[in-house]
Design a protein around this motif. Structure first.
Motif, PDB file in Angstrom:
ATOM      1  N   ASP A  64       0.829  -1.200   0.000  1.00  0.00           N
ATOM      2  CA  ASP A  64       0.000   0.000   0.000  1.00  0.00           C
ATOM      3  C   ASP A  64       0.865   1.251   0.000  1.00  0.00           C
ATOM      4  O   ASP A  64       1.923   1.289   0.617  1.00  0.00           O
ATOM      5  N   ILE A  65       0.378   2.275  -0.704  1.00  0.00           N
ATOM      6  CA  ILE A  65       1.066   3.555  -0.728  1.00  0.00           C
ATOM      7  C   ILE A  65       0.201   4.613  -0.055  1.00  0.00           C
ATOM      8  O   ILE A  65       0.571   5.188   0.946  1.00  0.00           O
ATOM      9  N   ALA A  66      -1.002   4.840  -0.626  1.00  0.00           N
ATOM     10  CA  ALA A  66      -1.859   5.905  -0.109  1.00  0.00           C
ATOM     11  C   ALA A  66      -3.299   5.670  -0.542  1.00  0.00           C
ATOM     12  O   ALA A  66      -3.568   4.940  -1.498  1.00  0.00           O
ATOM     13  N   GLU A  67      -4.211   6.316   0.177  1.00  0.00           N
ATOM     14  CA  GLU A  67      -5.636   6.241  -0.125  1.00  0.00           C
ATOM     15  C   GLU A  67      -6.233   7.627   0.053  1.00  0.00           C
ATOM     16  O   GLU A  67      -5.761   8.408   0.872  1.00  0.00           O
ATOM     17  N   PHE A  68      -7.317   7.890  -0.689  1.00  0.00           N
ATOM     18  CA  PHE A  68      -8.053   9.145  -0.548  1.00  0.00           C
ATOM     19  C   PHE A  68      -9.514   8.880  -0.854  1.00  0.00           C
ATOM     20  O   PHE A  68      -9.830   8.119  -1.771  1.00  0.00           O
ATOM     21  N   SER A  69     -10.402   9.495  -0.095  1.00  0.00           N
ATOM     22  CA  SER A  69     -11.828   9.370  -0.366  1.00  0.00           C
ATOM     23  C   SER A  69     -12.529  10.682  -0.062  1.00  0.00           C
ATOM     24  O   SER A  69     -12.215  11.342   0.935  1.00  0.00           O
ATOM     25  N   ASP A  70     -13.469  11.046  -0.931  1.00  0.00           N
ATOM     26  CA  ASP A  70     -14.305  12.216  -0.657  1.00  0.00           C
ATOM     27  C   ASP A  70     -15.786  11.828  -0.646  1.00  0.00           C
ATOM     28  O   ASP A  70     -16.649  12.634  -0.926  1.00  0.00           O
ATOM     29  N   TYR A  78      -0.997   1.865  -4.945  1.00  0.00           N
ATOM     30  CA  TYR A  78      -0.396   0.684  -4.343  1.00  0.00           C
ATOM     31  C   TYR A  78       0.592   0.040  -5.308  1.00  0.00           C
ATOM     32  O   TYR A  78       0.683   0.415  -6.473  1.00  0.00           O
ATOM     33  N   TYR A  79       1.336  -0.931  -4.786  1.00  0.00           N
ATOM     34  CA  TYR A  79       2.278  -1.709  -5.576  1.00  0.00           C
ATOM     35  C   TYR A  79       1.725  -3.124  -5.749  1.00  0.00           C
ATOM     36  O   TYR A  79       1.799  -3.923  -4.816  1.00  0.00           O
ATOM     37  N   PRO A  80       1.181  -3.480  -6.926  1.00  0.00           N
ATOM     38  CA  PRO A  80       0.794  -4.868  -7.159  1.00  0.00           C
ATOM     39  C   PRO A  80       2.065  -5.678  -7.427  1.00  0.00           C
ATOM     40  O   PRO A  80       2.739  -5.470  -8.426  1.00  0.00           O
ATOM     41  N   GLN A  81       2.412  -6.545  -6.532  1.00  0.00           N
ATOM     42  CA  GLN A  81       3.663  -7.284  -6.624  1.00  0.00           C
ATOM     43  C   GLN A  81       3.439  -8.609  -7.349  1.00  0.00           C
ATOM     44  O   GLN A  81       2.507  -9.343  -7.050  1.00  0.00           O
ATOM     45  N   THR A  82       4.307  -8.867  -8.334  1.00  0.00           N
ATOM     46  CA  THR A  82       4.257 -10.100  -9.123  1.00  0.00           C
ATOM     47  C   THR A  82       5.671 -10.644  -9.260  1.00  0.00           C
ATOM     48  O   THR A  82       6.626 -10.020  -8.788  1.00  0.00           O
ATOM     49  N   ALA A  83       5.814 -11.761  -9.942  1.00  0.00           N
ATOM     50  CA  ALA A  83       7.146 -12.300 -10.198  1.00  0.00           C
ATOM     51  C   ALA A  83       7.969 -11.334 -11.037  1.00  0.00           C
ATOM     52  O   ALA A  83       9.198 -11.319 -10.948  1.00  0.00           O
ATOM     53  N   ALA A  84       7.295 -10.495 -11.841  1.00  0.00           N
ATOM     54  CA  ALA A  84       8.011  -9.576 -12.728  1.00  0.00           C
ATOM     55  C   ALA A  84       8.433  -8.291 -12.031  1.00  0.00           C
ATOM     56  O   ALA A  84       9.461  -7.705 -12.377  1.00  0.00           O
ATOM     57  N   THR A  85       7.665  -7.814 -11.041  1.00  0.00           N
ATOM     58  CA  THR A  85       7.977  -6.537 -10.397  1.00  0.00           C
ATOM     59  C   THR A  85       7.340  -6.443  -9.023  1.00  0.00           C
ATOM     60  O   THR A  85       6.268  -7.002  -8.786  1.00  0.00           O
ATOM     61  N   PRO A  89       4.240   1.087  -9.369  1.00  0.00           N
ATOM     62  CA  PRO A  89       3.002   1.533  -8.739  1.00  0.00           C
ATOM     63  C   PRO A  89       1.795   1.419  -9.674  1.00  0.00           C
ATOM     64  O   PRO A  89       1.924   1.444 -10.898  1.00  0.00           O
ATOM     65  N   ALA A  90       0.637   1.308  -9.050  1.00  0.00           N
ATOM     66  CA  ALA A  90      -0.643   1.357  -9.753  1.00  0.00           C
ATOM     67  C   ALA A  90      -1.526   2.351  -9.019  1.00  0.00           C
ATOM     68  O   ALA A  90      -1.371   2.571  -7.811  1.00  0.00           O
ATOM     69  N   ALA A  91      -2.444   2.946  -9.752  1.00  0.00           N
ATOM     70  CA  ALA A  91      -3.407   3.872  -9.161  1.00  0.00           C
ATOM     71  C   ALA A  91      -4.777   3.547  -9.722  1.00  0.00           C
ATOM     72  O   ALA A  91      -4.906   3.236 -10.911  1.00  0.00           O
ATOM     73  N   GLU A  92      -5.783   3.611  -8.858  1.00  0.00           N
ATOM     74  CA  GLU A  92      -7.159   3.412  -9.287  1.00  0.00           C
ATOM     75  C   GLU A  92      -8.009   4.533  -8.711  1.00  0.00           C
ATOM     76  O   GLU A  92      -7.852   4.907  -7.545  1.00  0.00           O
ATOM     77  N   PHE A  93      -8.910   5.045  -9.536  1.00  0.00           N
ATOM     78  CA  PHE A  93      -9.860   6.061  -9.104  1.00  0.00           C
ATOM     79  C   PHE A  93     -11.255   5.507  -9.338  1.00  0.00           C
ATOM     80  O   PHE A  93     -11.626   5.206 -10.479  1.00  0.00           O
TER      81      PHE A  93
END
Length: 119
Positions: A64-70, A78-85, A89-93
């Protein structure tokens, strides 16, 4: 019983899919969800399920990196961790309507999740 907030809905969804429980995750998604992801626009729950379900088995962890809600809008970083990386980072809104995720904008570097380059 009070209805979950947008933040509650998104966190339950996120925990479910990152734990590999796609059925539980889809319980928090609207039938007519729209998702904009790198290189693809997804429309409808079945298409979205296939997209998320195809990636979830590759996860080895989540950082986890950060969260925000309004209220109806929630952003997760967040960082989705896999065998490759483990450091890409990933971000979703998300937009939540009537207790379900109705819209998602997903941002990540697709190339970082591909197979490692052979040198």
């Amino acid at each position: 019983m009070s209805q979950d907030t947008g933040y509650d809905v998104v966190k339950k969804y996120h925990h479910a899919w990152t734990s590999g429980d796609i059925d539980a995750a889809m319980g928090h998604v609207s039938d007519d969800i729209t998702c904009r992801a790198p290189g693809v626009d997804l429309n409808g729950k079945d298409v979205y399920r296939e997209f998320i379900g195809g990636f979830a088995p590759m996860l080895t962890g989540i950082g986890d990196i950060a969260e925000f809600s309004d209220g109806a809008h929630v952003a997760l970083f967040y960082y989705p961790q896999t065998a490759a990386t483990s450091t890409t980072p990933a971000a979703e809104f998300f937009t939540v309507r009537e207790g379900k995720i109705a819209e998602s904008v997903l941002i990540f570097d697709r190339l970082s999740y591909g197979p490692p380059e052979q040198g």
